[in-house]
Design a protein around this motif. Structure first.
Motif, PDB file in Angstrom:
ATOM      1  N   PRO A   4      -5.521  14.605  15.971  1.00 37.82           N
ATOM      2  CA  PRO A   4      -6.933  14.553  15.595  1.00 37.82           C
ATOM      3  C   PRO A   4      -7.428  13.187  15.119  1.00 37.82           C
ATOM      4  CG  PRO A   4      -5.650  15.701  13.917  1.00 37.82           C
ATOM      5  CD  PRO A   4      -4.741  15.502  15.094  1.00 37.82           C
ATOM      6  N   LYS A   5      -6.518  12.267  14.840  1.00 39.32           N
ATOM      7  CA  LYS A   5      -6.938  10.952  14.363  1.00 39.32           C
ATOM      8  C   LYS A   5      -6.798   9.868  15.430  1.00 39.32           C
ATOM      9  CE  LYS A   5      -7.857  12.634  10.327  1.00 39.32           C
ATOM     10  NZ  LYS A   5      -9.271  12.939   9.988  1.00 39.32           N
ATOM     11  N   THR A   6      -6.545  10.276  16.671  1.00 34.15           N
ATOM     12  CA  THR A   6      -6.491   9.287  17.738  1.00 34.15           C
ATOM     13  C   THR A   6      -7.901   8.845  18.091  1.00 34.15           C
ATOM     14  OG1 THR A   6      -5.451   8.780  19.875  1.00 34.15           O
ATOM     15  CG2 THR A   6      -6.662  10.853  19.719  1.00 34.15           C
ATOM     16  N   ASP A   7      -8.007   7.755  18.823  1.00 28.91           N
ATOM     17  CA  ASP A   7      -9.274   7.242  19.335  1.00 28.91           C
ATOM     18  C   ASP A   7      -9.426   7.796  20.745  1.00 28.91           C
ATOM     19  OD1 ASP A   7     -11.588   5.559  19.223  1.00 28.91           O
ATOM     20  OD2 ASP A   7     -10.560   4.122  20.511  1.00 28.91           O
ATOM     21  N   LEU A   8     -10.420   8.658  20.952  1.00 27.84           N
ATOM     22  CA  LEU A   8     -10.552   9.407  22.202  1.00 27.84           C
ATOM     23  C   LEU A   8     -11.553   8.725  23.133  1.00 27.84           C
ATOM     24  CD1 LEU A   8      -9.540  12.188  23.398  1.00 27.84           C
ATOM     25  CD2 LEU A   8     -11.718  13.120  22.584  1.00 27.84           C
ATOM     26  N   VAL A   9     -11.120   8.423  24.351  1.00 28.78           N
ATOM     27  CA  VAL A   9     -11.992   7.797  25.348  1.00 28.78           C
ATOM     28  C   VAL A   9     -12.245   8.795  26.473  1.00 28.78           C
ATOM     29  CG1 VAL A   9     -12.238   5.914  27.009  1.00 28.78           C
ATOM     30  CG2 VAL A   9     -11.144   5.490  24.802  1.00 28.78           C
ATOM     31  N   ASP A  10     -13.504   9.070  26.728  1.00 26.94           N
ATOM     32  CA  ASP A  10     -13.904  10.024  27.762  1.00 26.94           C
ATOM     33  C   ASP A  10     -14.183   9.283  29.063  1.00 26.94           C
ATOM     34  OD1 ASP A  10     -14.984  12.051  29.293  1.00 26.94           O
ATOM     35  OD2 ASP A  10     -16.886  12.130  28.189  1.00 26.94           O
TER      36      ASP A  10
END
Length: 451
Positions: free
Chosen positions: A201-207
């Motif tokens: 949940p603390k990752t940096d998410l790239v869509d």
């Protein structure tokens, strides 16, 4: 009339081109104006409209005619791009959803009750070590709804991109919530409140949106893989697949393009975690066909497992705590093959005989973030994406469980290369007792030991 069973139909229908889909049945068609080209040298592709440059690999995606491509001195080889439509599994379409505003109810259950996948993987224990801080995960899919309360925190709006050229942004089009569900499995963060949590949940998410409505493009997928590497993603999740693709003719070219992009991504430190597919196919013994991208270079190919009877009386003995099948048992739809699968992970299962009987059969699917597409202005047409929660099954759901686990391993070991992260996951995994190794590769995902 010739009788053709489902597996034969898949082989025949895909024999020319294959297809990319998030479901289990696909159709594909070539485009006459858009091509993937292999370039000879540096410089401009004169006379051609470049759609994706893909810096780092000797390929590009262009629009133009075949005659223009043949005249170009920079084009070494080319093949038409493939446009794909998809048909998701019926169980997903019949599974219920509800809005985020109703999350406080959960039919009398807390949100974590439904997340059997996180419980079976001991994700809360893994979070005592790390929640994915300092990592980045790209989700190459149908788009991630940025207004979902559990995804707004992890989602990196500056880096998220639309690769389809449909004029929209990274957000999903219409009611396609597949990418939103996948992203939630990776990185949903409810902040300790009502909702769901992802594995990291603390990752940096790239869509990276590659689907436009029901359609996708092989070239857009490849471009998104290269982009993920170039924005320093530690992991890229691809819950999509093309099967069956012949190893000869155009299939050989598409494989070469994909392998080049995947090798580049791995070299740049991006681990590619990919769904193995939902065709019930033995990828180890399918002769002249290949499944892409999960059988491409450097792929972590993920099969799906799931319980039967989670929270319902599956064996009819009056006890809802009994399971007809445990969470680590292979799902009925999953592709398999000892050398074609790297890991098995929770993707959800379903008992078709239970659907429509009133039992909560959908509990055996994977529960996470989705949205409903509703008519909010009263004109009879859906116009608004309303955040919510729901269930889906597929290797599409198993893959992001592994992608999130890879982010945790990378977070705990910042100096690990992509290959070292993969090795840690494989070394920690074991094949469950009394089950066939062909469904698991190195084994069933074990996050805690991998850390």
């Amino acid at each position: 009339m010739v009788d053709i069973d489902r597996r034969t139909f898949l082989t025949v229908s895909g024999a020319t081109l294959g297809g990319i889909a998030t479901g289990s049945t696909v159709t594909a068609a070539t485009r006459t104006d858009r091509f993937i080209v292999q370039t000879k040298s540096k410089g401009r592709l004169d006379g051609l409209d470049v759609v994706h440059e893909m810096p780092g690999v000797k390929y590009a995606v262009v629009e133009g005619s075949e005659n223009e491509l043949r005249r170009s001195k920079r084009v070494k080889d080319f093949a038409p791009d493939v446009e794909i439509t998809l048909n998701e599994p019926e169980a997903n379409a019949q599974a219920p959803t509800f809005e985020a505003a109703d999350a406080s109810d959960y039919e009398g259950q807390p949100g974590d009750f439904y997340q059997w996948d996180k419980a079976d993987l001991n994700v809360p224990e893994a979070h005592e070590t790390t929640e994915g801080e300092g990592t980045r995960v790209a989700v190459i899919d149908s788009g991630v709804l940025e207004t979902h309360p559990d995804l707004a925190g992890p989602l990196n709006l500056d880096l998220s991109r639309n690769f389809t050229g449909d004029g929209g942004d990274h957000n999903p089009v219409g009611g396609d919530d597949h990418g939103t569900h996948v992203a939630g499995i990776v990185a949903a963060d409810n902040g300790g409140g009502i909702g769901v949590n992802g594995t990291a949940p603390k990752t940096d998410l790239v869509d990276c949106r590659v689907f436009s409505g029901e359609g996708a493009s092989f070239a857009d997928v490849v471009a998104a893989v290269v982009y993920s590497a170039n924005v320093d993603a530690d992991v890229a999740n691809l819950s999509l697949g093309a099967y069956p693709i012949p190893r000869q003719a155009n299939g050989q070219f598409y494989g070469k393009v994909l392998n080049s992009a995947m090798t580049y991504a791995n070299k740049e430190g991006t681990l590619l975690v990919i769904a193995a597919g939902n065709d019930e196919a033995d990828l180890q013994h399918d002769k002249n066909f290949i499944s892409l991208p999960n059988e491409g270079a450097q792929a972590v190919s993920v099969s799906a497992t799931g319980p039967i009877g989670y929270g319902w009386d599956a064996d009819g003995d009056g006890e809802v705590t009994d399971l007809a099948a445990p969470p680590e048992s292979p799902a009925f739809y999953t592709n398999y093959g000892t050398n074609a699968v790297t890991l098995g992970a929770p993707g959800g299962d379903a008992d078709s005989d239970a659907i429509g009987t009133g039992v909560p059969w959908f509990n055996d699917l994977v529960f996470n973030t989705v949205f409903t597409y509703e008519d909010t202005d009263g004109d009879g047409e859906p116009d608004t994406q309303v955040p919510g929660y729901g269930w889906k099954a597929g290797t599409s759901m198993a893959s992001p469980n592994v992608a999130g686990a890879a982010a945790l391993v990378k977070s705990a070991n910042p100096n690990y290369s992509a290959n070292q992260v993969e090795a840690a996951l494989k070394q920690a995994a074991d094949v469950p007792e009394d089950y066939d190794k062909a469904y698991y590769g190195s084994g069933y995902l074990n996050i805690v030991d991998a850390l």
